[in-house]
Scaffold this active site. Structure first.
Site, PDB file in Angstrom:
ATOM      1  CG  HIS A  78     -93.962  46.532  43.621  1.00  0.00           C
ATOM      2  ND1 HIS A  78     -92.855  45.701  43.596  1.00  0.00           N
ATOM      3  CD2 HIS A  78     -94.307  46.631  44.932  1.00  0.00           C
ATOM      4  CE1 HIS A  78     -92.544  45.334  44.827  1.00  0.00           C
ATOM      5  NE2 HIS A  78     -93.408  45.883  45.662  1.00  0.00           N
ATOM      6  CG  ASP A  80     -89.847  46.509  41.200  1.00  0.00           C
ATOM      7  OD1 ASP A  80     -91.023  46.694  41.570  1.00  0.00           O
ATOM      8  OD2 ASP A  80     -88.871  47.055  41.753  1.00  0.00           O
ATOM      9  CG  ASP A 141     -92.004  43.194  48.517  1.00  0.00           C
ATOM     10  OD1 ASP A 141     -92.854  43.892  47.945  1.00  0.00           O
ATOM     11  OD2 ASP A 141     -91.056  43.674  49.160  1.00  0.00           O
ATOM     12  CD  GLU A 175     -92.433  49.225  46.330  1.00  0.00           C
ATOM     13  OE1 GLU A 175     -92.829  49.621  47.433  1.00  0.00           O
ATOM     14  OE2 GLU A 175     -91.626  48.264  46.200  1.00  0.00           O
ATOM     15  CD  GLU A 176     -89.122  45.695  46.465  1.00  0.00           C
ATOM     16  OE1 GLU A 176     -88.518  46.385  47.306  1.00  0.00           O
ATOM     17  OE2 GLU A 176     -90.000  44.870  46.785  1.00  0.00           O
ATOM     18  CG  ASP A 198     -95.993  46.328  48.411  1.00  0.00           C
ATOM     19  OD1 ASP A 198     -95.513  45.175  48.385  1.00  0.00           O
ATOM     20  OD2 ASP A 198     -95.312  47.348  48.211  1.00  0.00           O
ATOM     21  CG  HIS A 384     -86.456  42.827  50.252  1.00  0.00           C
ATOM     22  ND1 HIS A 384     -86.130  44.153  50.414  1.00  0.00           N
ATOM     23  CD2 HIS A 384     -87.659  42.815  49.630  1.00  0.00           C
ATOM     24  CE1 HIS A 384     -87.103  44.909  49.923  1.00  0.00           C
ATOM     25  NE2 HIS A 384     -88.043  44.109  49.449  1.00  0.00           N
TER      26      HIS A 384
END
Length: 415
Positions: A78, A80, A141, A175-176, A198, A384
């Site tokens: 992903h 995003d 990520d 996805e997040e 991932d 994150h």
């Protein structure tokens, strides 16, 4: 390896933060910037059937270069990044030949990435680490995963002596915020199975994940002048506090590990008359997962019952929605797809770390949509947040794993 570093940096410097409060797909317009860039890059390296749909889902094909029939496999990532921490104006720092000590991310703000706290750093001594500047996340990520997939496809195109079947790649938005697979066209993708790139540290191979639900509990109050409030006022913020206090205090993310599930309050917002509590509910075991959802509803009902005579209607309303389920149920019947990935790692002298995901990936939902989809490491750590980093060597190894999986799959089905 420099080529991989350059590609990764070209991705992370594009802001693709998703937005859970948006109803569009992708949830933010800026995700199109990287999506369109990826489409052009896939065409440039020689991929075929490169498409992007109205929701920014990207697919592309590497045709088979063998005569015999090989199942079509896929690789998914992903583009995003999480809304938990800003992904705007990412300024990566490259630390060559990491010496095992502290890394000053931001001198002015005294932000330090230290192995005394993040002990995993020590396993990468002597390697090249890519970090943040302490003011943003990095975006490994899952832009590390995208980097690895694109780099592997490019390598296979440039080295036709490596035999492989047809390979499909897919890149998703959002996805997040839990929507990465929502509009993924599995039939169009046309793979028998796939792998999400991932995961975190080198060696991770995962085919179990949490069952997941999100909950929003709304608390209703009654506003009355505080001087005359006895027996009349209901403070919704205090109801919300009572609810949070009634949750099992040891069953939270910071006190659980492995297969242990949790309740996680992610936000509280309110006033005297109305307060909302947002939370997520997680457990690997389906029965325990159902029990956790029931517990949340029961606490809300208990609070409502205590005020029903005074208020005349429920003062606590729990809205609980499932988000995704444990992919194990869908992967175990085709466990050979995990075995192939495990063998690929071992042949590359990577020690497989097979463990449950304490979270979810696009692969969780895709597995229930008919595309069994284990998860493979992408190499990053501390996702994150500002302490995020990725060793360049781990991205190279993940790229090698993709190539090896393609090669082993072709060999497995040769006669």
């Amino acid at each position: 390896m420099q080529h991989i570093i350059d590609r990764f940096i070209s991705y992370v410097t594009v802001d693709t933060e998703s937005d859970p409060n948006s109803d569009t797909t992708p949830s933010t317009e800026k995700q199109w910037d990287l999506a369109n860039q990826l489409v052009e890059e896939l065409k440039a390296i020689g991929m075929e059937d490169v498409t992007i749909d109205e929701n920014a889902y990207i697919m592309a094909t590497l045709p088979s270069n063998v005569e015999h029939d090989v199942p079509v496999i896929g690789f998914v990532a992903h583009f995003d990044t999480t809304p938990d921490f800003t992904g705007a104006n990412v300024k990566p720092q490259i630390i060559e030949n990491y010496d095992g000590g502290d890394i000053v991310l931001n001198k002015e703000q005294n932000i330090v990435l230290s192995p005394s706290y993040f002990k995993d750093m020590l396993q990468y001594k002597g390697q090249t680490l890519i970090t943040t500047d302490g003011t943003t996340l990095l975006g490994a990520d899952d832009k590390a995963g995208i980097t690895e997939i694109v780099s592997a496809m490019e390598y296979l195109i440039q080295h036709p002596e490596i035999k492989h079947g047809k390979i499909r790649v897919g890149f998703t938005p959002d996805e997040e915020i839990g929507r990465g697979a929502h509009k993924f066209d599995v039939a169009k993708f046309g793979a028998e199975w796939a792998y999400t790139m991932d995961g975190s540290q080198i060696g991770e191979l995962e085919y179990e994940n949490f069952n997941a639900a999100g909950a929003k509990i709304t608390f209703k109050g009654k506003s009355v002048h505080p001087g005359y409030a006895k027996g009349k006022m209901i403070n919704s913020m205090l109801l919300a506090s009572r609810f949070v206090a009634a949750l099992p205090q040891d069953e939270v993310p910071e006190r659980t590990t492995g297969y242990e599930g949790f309740y996680h309050v992610t936000g509280i917002e309110g006033s005297l008359e109305e307060t909302t509590v947002k939370m997520i509910i997680r457990d690997h075991d389906k029965e325990k997962f159902e029990a956790r959802k029931k517990k949340v509803a029961e606490i809300a009902d208990e609070i409502s019952n205590d005020f029903m005579e005074q208020f005349g209607e429920p003062v606590a309303i729990a809205d609980i929605k499932d988000q995704y389920y444990n992919m194990k149920e869908k992967v175990v019947p085709v466990i050979h797809i995990v075995d192939i990935a495990e063998q690929a790692m071992k042949e590359l002298s990577i020690e497989p770390i097979i463990k449950p995901i304490r979270g979810g990936t696009d692969g969780c939902q895709l597995s229930y949509m008919g595309l069994p989809c284990p998860n493979i490491f992408a190499g990053g750590h501390n996702f994150h947040g500002k302490y995020e980093y990725v060793p360049a060597e781990s991205m190279q190894k993940a790229t090698d794993v993709i190539i090896k999986i393609a090669e082993l799959t072709a060999k497995k089905y040769n006669g």
